[in-house]
Design an enzyme around this catalytic site. Structure first.
Site, PDB file in Angstrom:
ATOM      1  NE  ARG A  65      -4.701  -0.447   5.997  1.00  0.00           N
ATOM      2  CZ  ARG A  65      -3.553  -0.006   6.121  1.00  0.00           C
ATOM      3  NH1 ARG A  65      -2.817   0.106   7.029  1.00  0.00           N
ATOM      4  NH2 ARG A  65      -3.177   0.272   4.806  1.00  0.00           N
ATOM      5  N   GLY A  66      -3.404  -3.710   4.644  1.00  0.00           N
ATOM      6  CA  GLY A  66      -2.179  -3.207   3.753  1.00  0.00           C
ATOM      7  C   GLY A  66      -1.437  -4.579   3.066  1.00  0.00           C
ATOM      8  CB  ALA A  67      -0.588  -5.601  -0.406  1.00  0.00           C
ATOM      9  NE  ARG A 108      -9.197  -6.282   2.514  1.00  0.00           N
ATOM     10  CZ  ARG A 108      -8.822  -5.191   2.841  1.00  0.00           C
ATOM     11  NH1 ARG A 108      -7.813  -4.902   3.533  1.00  0.00           N
ATOM     12  NH2 ARG A 108      -9.166  -4.058   1.991  1.00  0.00           N
ATOM     13  CD  GLN A 215      -8.225   2.509   4.751  1.00  0.00           C
ATOM     14  OE1 GLN A 215      -8.698   3.556   4.349  1.00  0.00           O
ATOM     15  NE2 GLN A 215      -8.427   1.351   4.231  1.00  0.00           N
ATOM     16  CG  ASP A 256      -3.992  -3.462  -2.230  1.00  0.00           C
ATOM     17  OD1 ASP A 256      -3.957  -2.241  -2.344  1.00  0.00           O
ATOM     18  OD2 ASP A 256      -4.129  -3.986  -0.948  1.00  0.00           O
ATOM     19  CG  ASN A 266      -2.735   1.701  -3.792  1.00  0.00           C
ATOM     20  OD1 ASN A 266      -2.695   0.824  -2.981  1.00  0.00           O
ATOM     21  ND2 ASN A 266      -2.614   3.047  -3.419  1.00  0.00           N
ATOM     22  CE  LYS A 267      -7.946   1.130   0.610  1.00  0.00           C
ATOM     23  NZ  LYS A 267      -9.007   0.000   0.815  1.00  0.00           N
TER      24      LYS A 267
HETATM   25  O1  MRU Z   1      -7.630  -1.683   2.491  1.00  0.00           O
HETATM   26  P1  MRU Z   1      -6.413  -1.467   2.674  1.00  0.00           P
HETATM   27  O2  MRU Z   1      -6.528  -0.504   3.835  1.00  0.00           O
HETATM   28  O3  MRU Z   1      -5.693  -2.893   3.228  1.00  0.00           O
HETATM   29  O4  MRU Z   1      -5.699  -1.017   1.656  1.00  0.00           O
HETATM   30  C1  MRU Z   1      -4.303  -0.777   1.533  1.00  0.00           C
HETATM   31  C2  MRU Z   1      -3.918  -0.031   0.647  1.00  0.00           C
HETATM   32  O5  MRU Z   1      -4.430   0.219  -0.541  1.00  0.00           O
HETATM   33  C3  MRU Z   1      -2.316   0.136   0.554  1.00  0.00           C
HETATM   34  O6  MRU Z   1      -1.866   1.222  -0.317  1.00  0.00           O
HETATM   35  C4  MRU Z   1      -1.563  -1.109  -0.328  1.00  0.00           C
HETATM   36  O7  MRU Z   1      -2.114  -2.380   0.468  1.00  0.00           O
HETATM   37  C5  MRU Z   1      -0.105  -1.103  -0.132  1.00  0.00           C
HETATM   38  S1  MRU Z   1       0.478  -1.216   1.428  1.00  0.00           S
HETATM   39  C6  MRU Z   1       2.031  -1.321   1.424  1.00  0.00           C
END
Ligand code: MRU
Length: 354
Positions: A65-67, A108, A215, A256, A266-267
């Protein structure tokens, strides 16, 4: 400094390859090797993924996970799948490629890095004049490994530019996980934190727990403490209070997808953090590589927001915590308007507008 490496390409003999030249001549099909983030911080286990279904599932369930990390994982995963296409010719190869890329992209919706990385890989193959499926596979793997290598460099550059914002004894608040676990390199929002630590600055990091999937509490706290950095976990609802107590000098988050006008998805919880930071006059920065910017979207209202399962909210550690009859709303991301963002930490520098 010790840092967990999220996404790797391995040959079938298990050897790790990060450089295209070392692996492209291997006759063995490879696989995508990831840290299973759903098990952290209790267990640090790696998983090997070969099929499109395995890769889709790992991204969908947030095992990876994470963009930027899902962009790298999808690109390397696509290359792993292509090694098993058994296509008879270029036309058949391109058809299988498009079908597999579309499928992986649907895992996603919010992080643009996923579509960006898959499109980049597919374009590299389509634009080539190669006709042999084996040659096309080599090309694809080369592009996927280049994306991973580039991501490592982008993170490093973001860290160096972000370092200019950090002074000794600062308290830095972050949300979710935008660190090594969320990228191919050392992170986006956490890259300046690692750079400050390496430069010998004394820093304290506050990590929002980041409900519902934690997270921040599970991953950011784990990876920073793994590296020896001072990290304090707080509940999401405590951020404004911690700011009022004067413990936070700077907020850095990842994103993201950033629209052309600078609005940043973002999250979930990031938007309210930006409002609180603005109220307390605390600088609020978004750290992003260029692959997170989506100039085709004029503003944040057009960013697709992933809706996730009710069970992420109604259960905790496998146990039901809500009445059976309640309704649940579970958007995984929110959009922070550009007007609340002090600046963007990019691989090219710190800028007030993108
Ligand atoms: O749902 P997730 O855990 O994939 O969400 C991730 C985030 O919101 C991060 O802040 C974002 O992807 C940036 S990662 C460098």
């Amino acid at each position: 400094m010790k840092r967990p490496n999220t996404v790797q390409w391995k040959a079938a003999d298990g050897s790790i390859h990060l450089k295209p030249d070392e692996v492209l001549d291997s006759p063995l099909p490879g696989f995508l090797d990831i840290i299973d983030q759903t098990l952290l911080p209790g267990k640090l286990e790696r998983r090997q993924l070969c099929t499109a279904e395995e890769i889709f599932h790992a991204i969908r369930t947030l095992a990876v996970r994470g963009a930027p990390a899902i962009g790298c994982a999808a690109a390397l995963g696509l290359a792993a799948c292509a090694q098993r296409f058994h296509a008879a010719n270029r036309t058949e190869f391109l058809a299988r490629l498009a079908e597999t890329a579309d499928y992986l992209e649907s895992s996603r919706p919010t992080a643009v890095n996923l579509a960006w990385a898959l499109n980049r890989c597919c374009s590299a193959v389509r634009l080539s004049e190669e006709t042999d499926p084996a040659g096309l596979t080599r090309l694809l793997l080369g592009e996927a490994l280049a994306i991973l290598d580039e991501d490592i460099a982008l993170c490093r550059a973001i860290g160096q530019h972000g370092l200019s914002l950090i002074k000794n004894n600062m308290g830095i608040l972050t949300h979710c996980n935008a660190g090594a676990l969320a990228t191919g390199g050392c992170g986006t929002a956490l890259a300046p934190v690692y750079a400050a630590w390496e430069a010998g600055l004394n820093i304290r990091v506050f990590s929002d727990e980041t409900r519902p999937l934690l997270q921040g509490a599970r991953l950011t706290a784990w990876e920073l403490s793994y590296s020896g950095i001072d990290v304090t976990t707080i509940c999401d609802s405590m951020a404004a209070q911690v700011m009022r107590e004067g413990r936070v000098d700077l907020v850095i988050v990842g994103a993201d997808r950033v629209a052309a006008n600078g609005d940043a998805a973002n999250k979930i919880g990031t938007y309210q953090l930006a409002i609180a930071a603005n109220y307390h006059r605390i600088p609020f920065y978004v750290a992003i590589p260029y692959s997170t910017i989506d100039r085709s979207i004029p503003d944040g209202s057009r960013i697709p927001i992933e809706q996730r399962s009710e069970s992420e909210i109604t259960t905790f550690n496998g146990m039901r915590i809500s009445p059976e009859t309640i309704k649940v709303y579970n958007p995984a991301f929110d959009v922070t308007p550009a007007s609340l963002i002090t600046g963007y930490i990019t691989e090219k520098g710190v800028v007030s507008a993108i």
